[in-house]
Design a protein around this motif. Structure first.
Motif, PDB file in Angstrom:
ATOM      1  N   HIS A 179       0.852  -1.194   0.000  1.00 24.74           N
ATOM      2  CA  HIS A 179       0.000   0.000   0.000  1.00 24.74           C
ATOM      3  C   HIS A 179       0.886   1.242   0.000  1.00 24.74           C
ATOM      4  N   TYR A 182      -0.236   4.917   1.110  1.00 22.50           N
ATOM      5  CA  TYR A 182      -0.520   5.311   2.484  1.00 22.50           C
ATOM      6  C   TYR A 182       0.781   5.478   3.269  1.00 22.50           C
ATOM      7  N   TYR A 188       0.143   2.732  14.120  1.00 19.24           N
ATOM      8  CA  TYR A 188      -0.685   1.941  13.214  1.00 19.24           C
ATOM      9  C   TYR A 188      -0.052   0.560  13.004  1.00 19.24           C
ATOM     10  N   SER A 339      -6.304  -6.321   3.829  1.00 22.05           N
ATOM     11  CA  SER A 339      -6.275  -4.865   4.031  1.00 22.05           C
ATOM     12  C   SER A 339      -7.607  -4.352   4.542  1.00 22.05           C
ATOM     13  N   ALA A 340      -8.686  -4.894   4.003  1.00 16.36           N
ATOM     14  CA  ALA A 340     -10.012  -4.449   4.450  1.00 16.36           C
ATOM     15  C   ALA A 340     -10.205  -4.755   5.931  1.00 16.36           C
ATOM     16  N   PHE A 343      -7.974  -2.304   7.924  1.00 14.75           N
ATOM     17  CA  PHE A 343      -8.502  -0.955   7.920  1.00 14.75           C
ATOM     18  C   PHE A 343      -9.733  -0.840   8.814  1.00 14.75           C
ATOM     19  N   GLN A 344     -10.500  -1.925   8.886  1.00 11.76           N
ATOM     20  CA  GLN A 344     -11.686  -1.910   9.722  1.00 11.76           C
ATOM     21  C   GLN A 344     -11.323  -1.877  11.204  1.00 11.76           C
ATOM     22  N   GLY A 347      -8.427   1.364  11.540  1.00  9.77           N
ATOM     23  CA  GLY A 347      -8.762   2.652  10.956  1.00  9.77           C
ATOM     24  C   GLY A 347      -8.057   2.868   9.631  1.00  9.77           C
ATOM     25  N   SER A 348      -8.441   3.930   8.963  1.00 11.49           N
ATOM     26  CA  SER A 348      -7.856   4.244   7.658  1.00 11.49           C
ATOM     27  C   SER A 348      -6.504   4.938   7.855  1.00 11.49           C
ATOM     28  N   PRO A 349      -5.481   4.467   7.176  1.00 10.43           N
ATOM     29  CA  PRO A 349      -4.168   5.120   7.318  1.00 10.43           C
ATOM     30  C   PRO A 349      -4.140   6.448   6.598  1.00 10.43           C
ATOM     31  N   GLN A 350      -3.136   7.223   6.884  1.00 12.53           N
ATOM     32  CA  GLN A 350      -2.992   8.548   6.282  1.00 12.53           C
ATOM     33  C   GLN A 350      -2.494   8.412   4.842  1.00 12.53           C
ATOM     34  N   PRO A 351      -3.148   9.083   3.870  1.00  8.95           N
ATOM     35  CA  PRO A 351      -2.692   9.007   2.474  1.00  8.95           C
ATOM     36  C   PRO A 351      -1.308   9.624   2.327  1.00  8.95           C
TER      37      PRO A 351
END
Length: 526
Positions: A179, A182, A188, A339-340, A343-344, A347-351
Motif C-alpha cells: 500500500h 498510504y 498503526y 487490508s479491508a 482498515f476496519q 482505521g484508515s491510514p494517512q494518504p
C-alpha cells in the motif's frame, strides 16, 4: 551398601586360595635388597628401608608379619598405588572419552554448517527474486538466523519468541509495500501486529506458513540440541567418573594388591589375577555407570535416527526460505481481504503525497521466489546433509563397541602387568594378598540353563562366603547368555544366582554373576 562393600574389600585377603606348597615360605629369603633397589629408584629414602625383613606389627594395611616397610613407607606406597590404579582406570577409558568428544565435535560442525548453508541459500534466492528490495531488509533475515544459532549454541530458550518476532517484523515491512499510497505510523503498525497475533488468529497474514515453520524448525532444533548436549554431557560424565577418587576401603585393597608385595620383600611376585579382578570389580563397579549406560546409548541412537528422519535438521534449515516465500505469496494473494480487515480494525491510514508513492512489488517476483524455493525444498544438496547418514552409521557402529565398556573395565585394568599376573601365567605362583600362593587346579562345578556347554570352571579353592573367584570357562558358552546358574561347592550348600554379564568368547570367555543374591556390586568373574 557402601559399608558392606568396604567390609568385603577388607575381607578379600582373608579368603584363602590354595595354600602354598610345602616349603614355599621356607624358601623365601629374608632380604629386602630387591625392594630397596626398586623403591630407591623411585626416589624413596633408603634410610627408611631396612636391609632385612623386620617385624610388621606396625603395619596398618599389609600383613603384620615380616616386612621391608616402615609405617611411613607403607603410607607413601598407599598413595602411589592409588595413583597408579586410578591412572590405569583413566587410561583404559580414555578412548571412550575421545570417542564421545570426536562425535560431538563432528555433529556440531555439521549442524552449524547446515544453518550457514540455509542462510546462504535464502540470501541467494531472495536476491535473485527481490533484488534491491531484499537487500534493504537483509538485517531482518540475518537476525532470524542469529537467534536460531543462539538457541542452538547457547541459550536453549526463546525459539518461539524469535519466530513470532520475525513474522511480526516481516509484516511491518511488507504491508506498507503493498500500500504505497498510504503512510503507516508506528502506532498503526503496532495495531497491525497486535491484530495479527490476536488469540482468535483470524487475520493470518502469512497463512499457515508461520505455524508450519515453527513446528518443523522447533522439533529439529530441539532434537539436534538435545543430541549434541547428550554427547557433550556423556563425555563429561564418563571423564569425571573415571577420575573419581577411591574410597578408603578401595585404597587399602589396592595397596594390598600392588604395594604389599614390596613390603613383603617379593616385588617380582605378580598379584594373582583373581585378586586383581576382585579389587577392580569392587572399586570400579561401585562407581561405574551401569545399568544407566545402556539406556544412555539407546537414547543417543534414538535421537540420531530422529535428526536424519522425521526431525531432519537439514530439511528444517533449508525449509526456512521456502516457508517465508509461501507466507509472502499468501500475503500478496490475499492482500485485498487482509487490508479491508486491517482498515476496519485499525482505521484508515494517512494518504501519502502523490510523488512519494511507490508501485507495489510485482506479483510475478513472488511467484518466481516460490518456484525456486520449492525446488530447493525437494532436494537438499549441502555437503553436511550428504555426510549426516554416514555420521549416524559411524556413531551406531562405535557405540556398539563400547556398550559393554563398564562391565569389561575390570578385565581391561587387570590386563596390565603392573596389577595382575598374565593370564598365560595362571599356574605360576602369585601374590594372594596375604603371601605367595597359586591359583591352583581346583575345579568348581557349574551347570547352566540354556548354556549346556558350560560344565566346569577352573579357579581357586572354594572360598568362604562373601569372597570372589575367577577362571576360564572350559568348553566355552556361545548360547544362552541369559539365564541362571547353580554354583556348587561354595559354602555349606550350592546356591543359585542370575547371570548378569559376559566378556569374550569361547574358551577365553568369562561369566559374571552376583555371589550375594540381591546385593548390587558383590560379584564374581569365573
Amino acid at each position: 551398601m557402601y559399608v558392606l562393600r568396604s567390609l568385603l574389600l577388607l575381607l578379600l585377603p582373608l579368603c584363602p586360595g590354595p595354600g602354598p606348597g610345602p616349603g614355599i615360605e621356607a624358601k623365601v629369603t629374608r632380604s629386602c635388597t630387591e625392594t630397596r633397589q626398586i623403591l630407591g629408584a623411585r626416589g624413596y629414602s633408603l634410610s627408611l628401608l631396612p636391609p632385612a625383613l623386620i617385624s610388621g606389627e606396625h603395619l596398618r594395611i599389609c600383613p603384620q608379619e615380616y616386612t621391608c616397610c616402615s609405617s611411613e613407607i607403607e603410607q607413601k606406597l598407599t598413595w602411589e598405588t592409588e595413583a597408579t590404579f586410578r591412572g590405569l582406570v583413566e587410561e583404559s577409558g580414555s578412548f571412550l572419552v575421545h570417542t564421545l568428544a570426536a562425535r560431538h565435535r563432528r555433529f556440531d560442525e555439521v549442524f552449524r554448517e547446515m544453518l550457514s548453508s540455509a542462510e546462504h541459500s535464502l540470501s541467494l534466492l531472495f536476491h535473485r527474486s527481490f533484488g534491491r528490495l531484499y537487500a534493504q531488509h537483509t538485517p531482518l533475515f540475518s537476525g532470524l538466523f542469529s537467534r536460531l544459532r543462539d538457541y542452538y549454541e547457547r541459550s536453549g530458550e526463546g525459539l518461539d519468541d524469535a519466530l513470532v518476532d520475525f513474522w511480526a517484523q516481516l509484516l511491518e515491512k511488507m504491508f506498507p509495500l503493498l500500500h504505497p499510497q498510504y503512510i503507516f505510523s508506528p502506532d498503526y503498525l503496532f495495531c497491525l501486529t497486535r491484530l495479527a497475533s490476536s488469540a482468535d488468529d483470524s487475520l493470518k497474514p502469512f497463512g499457515d506458513s508461520p505455524r508450519r515453520l515453527r513446528l518443523q524448525i522447533t522439533r529439529a532444533l530441539v532434537a539436534a540440541r538435545a543430541f549434541i548436549q547428550g554427547l557433550e554431557t556423556g563425555r563429561d560424565v564418563v571423564s569425571e567418573t573415571l577420575k573419581m577418587p577411591l574410597s578408603e576401603g578401595c585404597k587399602r585393597a589396592v595397596m594390598r594388591l600392588t604395594g604389599c608385595p614390596l613390603c613383603r620383600g617379593v616385588p617380582s611376585l605378580p598379584p594373582c589375577r583373581g585378586f586383581c579382578l576382585n579389587v577392580a570389580h569392587g572399586c570400579i563397579g561401585s562407581q561405574g555407570l551401569d545399568p544407566d549406560w545402556g539406556a544412555y546409548l539407546d537414547g543417543l541412537l534414538f535421537l540420531a535416527e530422529k535428526i536424519q528422519g522425521p526431525f531432519s535438521f537439514e530439511l528444517a534449515a533449508q525449509s526456512i526460505g521456502v516457508k517465508i516465500a509461501e507466507g509472502l505469496m499468501h500475503l500478496q494473494e490475499n492482500s485485498v481481504g487482509l487490508s479491508a480487515q486491517v482498515f476496519q480494525e485499525c482505521g484508515s491510514p494517512q494518504p501519502a503525497p502523490a510523488r512519494a508513492r511507490r508501485a507495489p512489488a510485482p506479483r510475478e517476483e513472488v511467484g518466481r521466489l516460490w518456484s525456486a524455493a520449492a525446488a530447493e525444498e525437494e532436494r537438499p544438496t549441502t555437503a553436511a546433509g550428504a555426510s549426516l547418514p554416514r555420521l549416524v552409521w559411524e556413531l551406531r557402529e562405535r557405540l556398539g563397541r563400547v556398550r559393554g565398556f563398564w562391565a569389561g573395565l575390570p578385565l581391561t585394568v587387570c590386563g596390565d602387568p603392573r596389577v595382575a599376573a598374565d593370564l598365560s601365567q595362571e599356574a605360576a605362583p602369585c601374590w594372594t594378598g596375604a603371601g605367595r600362593g597359586r591359583p591352583g587346579p581346583a575345579w568348581t562345578s557349574i551347570t547352566g540353563e540354556g548354556c549346556p556347554g558350560v560344565r566346569r570352571v577352573r579357579g581357586p579353592s572354594p572360598p568362604p562366603p562373601l569372597c570372589w573367584v575367577w577362571g576360564g570357562v572350559e568348553g566355552g558358552c556361545r548360547e544362552g547368555r541369559e539365564g541362571t546358574f547353580w554354583v556348587n561347592g561354595w559354602g555349606p550348600k550350592s546356591r543359585r544366582f542370575p547371570l548378569v554379564g559376559w566378556v569374550g568368547r569361547g574358551c577365553s570367555q568369562y561369566l559374571f554373576f552376583h555371589l550375594v543374591s540381591g546385593e548390587e556390586g558383590l560379584g564374581v568373574f569365573i
